[in-house]
Design an enzyme around this catalytic site. Structure first.
Site, mmCIF file in Angstrom:
data_model
loop_
_atom_site.group_PDB
_atom_site.id
_atom_site.type_symbol
_atom_site.label_atom_id
_atom_site.label_comp_id
_atom_site.label_asym_id
_atom_site.label_seq_id
_atom_site.Cartn_x
_atom_site.Cartn_y
_atom_site.Cartn_z
ATOM 1 N N ASN A 176 47.823 33.057 46.053
ATOM 2 C CA ASN A 176 47.422 34.311 46.432
ATOM 3 C C ASN A 176 46.472 34.209 47.515
ATOM 4 O O ASN A 176 45.270 33.639 47.546
ATOM 5 C CB ASN A 176 46.565 34.834 45.316
ATOM 6 C CG ASN A 176 46.034 36.351 45.515
ATOM 7 O OD1 ASN A 176 46.129 36.700 46.534
ATOM 8 N ND2 ASN A 176 45.166 36.762 44.585
ATOM 9 N N LYS B 143 45.067 36.478 49.233
ATOM 10 C CA LYS B 143 44.319 37.470 49.349
ATOM 11 C C LYS B 143 44.325 38.062 50.656
ATOM 12 O O LYS B 143 45.005 38.090 51.402
ATOM 13 C CB LYS B 143 42.671 36.999 48.735
ATOM 14 C CG LYS B 143 42.763 36.259 47.254
ATOM 15 C CD LYS B 143 41.633 36.343 46.864
ATOM 16 C CE LYS B 143 42.056 35.528 45.512
ATOM 17 N NZ LYS B 143 40.594 35.238 44.522
ATOM 18 N N GLU C 204 42.826 35.088 34.353
ATOM 19 C CA GLU C 204 41.898 34.588 35.587
ATOM 20 C C GLU C 204 40.633 35.189 35.063
ATOM 21 O O GLU C 204 40.152 36.301 35.425
ATOM 22 C CB GLU C 204 42.177 35.378 36.748
ATOM 23 C CG GLU C 204 43.746 35.025 37.279
ATOM 24 C CD GLU C 204 43.667 35.067 38.896
ATOM 25 O OE1 GLU C 204 44.300 34.107 39.635
ATOM 26 O OE2 GLU C 204 43.232 36.207 39.532
ATOM 27 N N SER D 137 39.531 29.121 40.390
ATOM 28 C CA SER D 137 39.016 27.756 41.002
ATOM 29 C C SER D 137 39.907 26.444 40.514
ATOM 30 O O SER D 137 39.297 25.337 40.264
ATOM 31 C CB SER D 137 37.574 27.433 40.479
ATOM 32 O OG SER D 137 36.665 28.640 40.945
HETATM 33 P P1 13P Z 1 40.299 31.075 43.573
HETATM 34 O O1 13P Z 1 41.522 30.211 43.242
HETATM 35 O O2 13P Z 1 39.853 31.217 44.984
HETATM 36 O O3 13P Z 1 39.114 30.863 42.466
HETATM 37 O O4 13P Z 1 40.870 32.589 43.223
HETATM 38 C C1 13P Z 1 41.695 32.609 42.080
HETATM 39 C C2 13P Z 1 42.597 34.191 42.209
HETATM 40 O O5 13P Z 1 41.724 35.078 42.245
HETATM 41 C C3 13P Z 1 43.961 34.019 42.585
HETATM 42 O O6 13P Z 1 44.259 35.080 42.202
#
Ligand code: 13P
Length: 259
Positions: free
Chosen positions: A12, A14, A174, A220
């Site tokens: 992801n 983002k 998550e 993480s």
């Molecule tokens: P991180 O891996 O940066 O903690 O983000 C996890 C996440 O929100 C994946 O959708």
């Protein structure tokens, strides 16, 4: 990972990346995959990238001759209409997306998305022929109050669409407090929540489908902790944020799923 469920490693991205970054990251991942396939043959896991909507087309184009698929990070509840700025599930399908993430905690928080909205988005995804990756997870305050099981069970019940099955649904656990913080639950804690999710799924879609449904862990995930997390019996892959922005790290996480 239980026998019969093929690991899914999803990145992801983002709201990160411009055109050149997206192409470079996808090309690097493609080379890593091609090298591994040349050495080992077809890989025993699925790879999915969920770039920002602006990059889905070019990432898909870059990965055209690979088995790496692309997905969206969100979709609207409706197929089309007067919803300025939104993207529908059928538009994602039109770009050859296979999956769409719905109910990510960042959207639940930033856009006040309720379980009912998440369910409607997942329903729209399934109707468009996509697999919905439904995200659930407790906040730090909820965890500290000992409410993790209650919150996750409520989100699963409220966010899973009717007609869901192991082909059109993936669930991602998550914990909100683990996202982007470098903190993770312990391996037994992750397994406990994943087993709870599978049990609640069995109530909703039947035990046979629940047993085949992939449940990803996110929060993480890094190359250094991936092996331990992905070896857990009810963890069927990972939803990776920050580490998916570095092709080598994302690849190392994927490789750990079968280590
Ligand atoms: P991180 O891996 O940066 O903690 O983000 C996890 C996440 O929100 C994946 O959708």
């Amino acid at each position: 990972m239980a026998q019969g469920r093929r690991p899914l490693i999803a990145g992801n991205w983002k709201m990160n990346g411009l055109w050149d970054d997206g192409v470079e990251r996808a090309e690097t991942l493609m080379r890593l995959m091609q090298d591994a396939e040349a050495a080992q043959g077809p890989l025993p896991f699925d790879l999915l990238l969920c770039p920002p909507a602006t990059l889905i087309g070019v990432v898909h184009f870059t990965l055209a001759n690979t088995s790496i698929t692309v997905g969206g990070q969100d979709c609207h509840t409706k197929a089309s209409g007067a919803h300025t700025g939104d993207v529908s599930a059928s538009m994602l399908k039109d770009l050859d997306c296979t999956h769409v993430i719905v109910g990510h905690s960042e959207r639940r928080a930033d856009h006040a998305e309720s379980d009912a909205v998440v369910e409607a988005k997942a329903q729209a995804a399934v109707a468009a022929g996509l697999c919905a990756i439904v995200c659930v997870g407790e906040t730090e305050a909820q965890r500290d109050a000992g409410r993790t099981a209650e919150i996750v069970a409520r989100q699963v019940k409220g966010s899973i669409p009717t007609g869901a099955n192991s082909q059109n649904l993936v669930v991602a656990y998550e914990p909100v407090w683990a996202i982007g913080t470098g903190k993770t639950p312990t391996a037994p804690e992750v397994q406990e929540v994943h087993a709870l999710i599978r049990a609640r799924l069995a109530d909703l879609i039947g035990a046979a489908e629940a047993a085949k449904t992939r449940i990803l862990y996110g929060g993480s995930v890094k190359p250094s902790n991936a092996k331990e997390l992905l070896a857990l019996p009810d963890v069927d892959g990972a939803l990776v944020g920050g580490a998916s922005l570095v092709a080598g790290d994302f690849w190392a996480i994927a490789a750990a799923s079968t280590a």
